[in-house]
Write a protein that holds these residues in place. Structure first.
Motif, short mmCIF file in Angstrom:
data_model
loop_
_atom_site.label_atom_id
_atom_site.label_comp_id
_atom_site.label_asym_id
_atom_site.label_seq_id
_atom_site.Cartn_x
_atom_site.Cartn_y
_atom_site.Cartn_z
N VAL A 284 0.83 -1.21 0.00
CA VAL A 284 0.00 0.00 0.00
C VAL A 284 0.87 1.26 0.00
O VAL A 284 0.68 2.15 -0.83
CB VAL A 284 -0.99 0.02 1.20
N SER A 285 1.83 1.34 0.91
CA SER A 285 2.73 2.50 0.96
C SER A 285 3.65 2.43 -0.25
O SER A 285 4.24 1.41 -0.53
CB SER A 285 3.57 2.48 2.23
N THR A 286 3.75 3.53 -0.98
CA THR A 286 4.55 3.53 -2.20
C THR A 286 5.22 4.88 -2.40
O THR A 286 4.69 5.90 -1.97
CB THR A 286 3.67 3.18 -3.43
N CYS A 287 6.35 4.86 -3.05
CA CYS A 287 7.01 6.12 -3.39
C CYS A 287 6.69 6.51 -4.83
O CYS A 287 7.07 7.57 -5.30
CB CYS A 287 8.53 6.01 -3.19
N ASP B 85 2.74 -0.40 -11.01
CA ASP B 85 3.20 0.99 -11.12
C ASP B 85 3.08 1.38 -12.58
O ASP B 85 3.48 0.62 -13.47
CB ASP B 85 4.66 1.14 -10.68
N LEU B 86 2.54 2.58 -12.83
CA LEU B 86 2.46 3.10 -14.19
C LEU B 86 3.61 4.07 -14.39
O LEU B 86 3.79 5.00 -13.61
CB LEU B 86 1.14 3.84 -14.41
N GLY B 87 4.36 3.87 -15.46
CA GLY B 87 5.43 4.78 -15.83
C GLY B 87 5.11 5.46 -17.14
O GLY B 87 4.05 5.25 -17.73
#
Length: 176
Positions: free
Chosen positions: A74-77, A99-101
């Motif tokens: 849940v916690s993400t940078c 993650d979408l880049g």
């Protein structure tokens, strides 16, 4: 020796097999897919722990507590982290954190109901990520590390064509 490498799938070159089309069609018929922000719930935690325990992924560290789950999924940078949630008759049966880049989707972690093997939820989640990348005009889906000798990571070789970063260079693989 052990083959370990990064593994991106080039979305526009991806080759659908008949088996993959069947998995996708069955899943699309039976499952509800939702995209949202990563979150914590007891339902997610119970499914996550059941997946780890029944598939032999816990490696002696036991069940995750709420704090462990939140810290891991849940916690993400990353500003663009999402969940793909898969439900069967209103019950959560699978979840992929991605993650979408700027140019692709990076698969962070996928877990699913081990008792629903007929749905091939791991494969289904990768196929949905490939579809999402196509819809968003992204070039790549990164499946993370591929380790040929690891039965929990070597399934990735089925998604072709793909590139593998081996000994400092990208090599295209057209077959497993």
């Amino acid at each position: 020796g052990v083959q370990t490498c990064a593994l991106p799938i080039y979305v526009t070159k991806f080759r659908w097999t008949d088996s993959m089309r069947r998995v996708l069609n069955r899943g699309d018929r039976l499952l509800r897919t939702e995209v949202g922000s990563p979150d914590f719930s007891e339902e997610r935690l119970e499914l996550f722990n059941r997946h780890r325990m029944q598939r032999g992924l816990e490696q002696g560290d036991g069940e995750y507590a709420p704090y462990d789950y939140q810290g891991f999924l849940v916690s993400t940078c990353c500003e663009s982290t999402y969940e793909l949630r898969f439900s069967l008759d209103g019950v959560l049966v699978g979840l992929s954190v991605i993650d979408l880049g700027a140019t692709g989707i990076s698969a962070v972690y996928t877990y699913f109901e081990p008792d629903q093997s007929k749905l091939s939820l791991g494969t289904y989640s990768v196929l949905k990520q490939i579809q999402l990348a196509r819809t968003m005009d992204l070039k790549w889906v990164y499946l993370g590390l591929y380790v040929r000798e690891n039965s929990h990571l070597n399934y990735k070789s089925r998604f072709l064509p793909q590139e593998r970063y081996i000994r400092g260079e990208w090599i295209e693989f057209l077959s497993p």
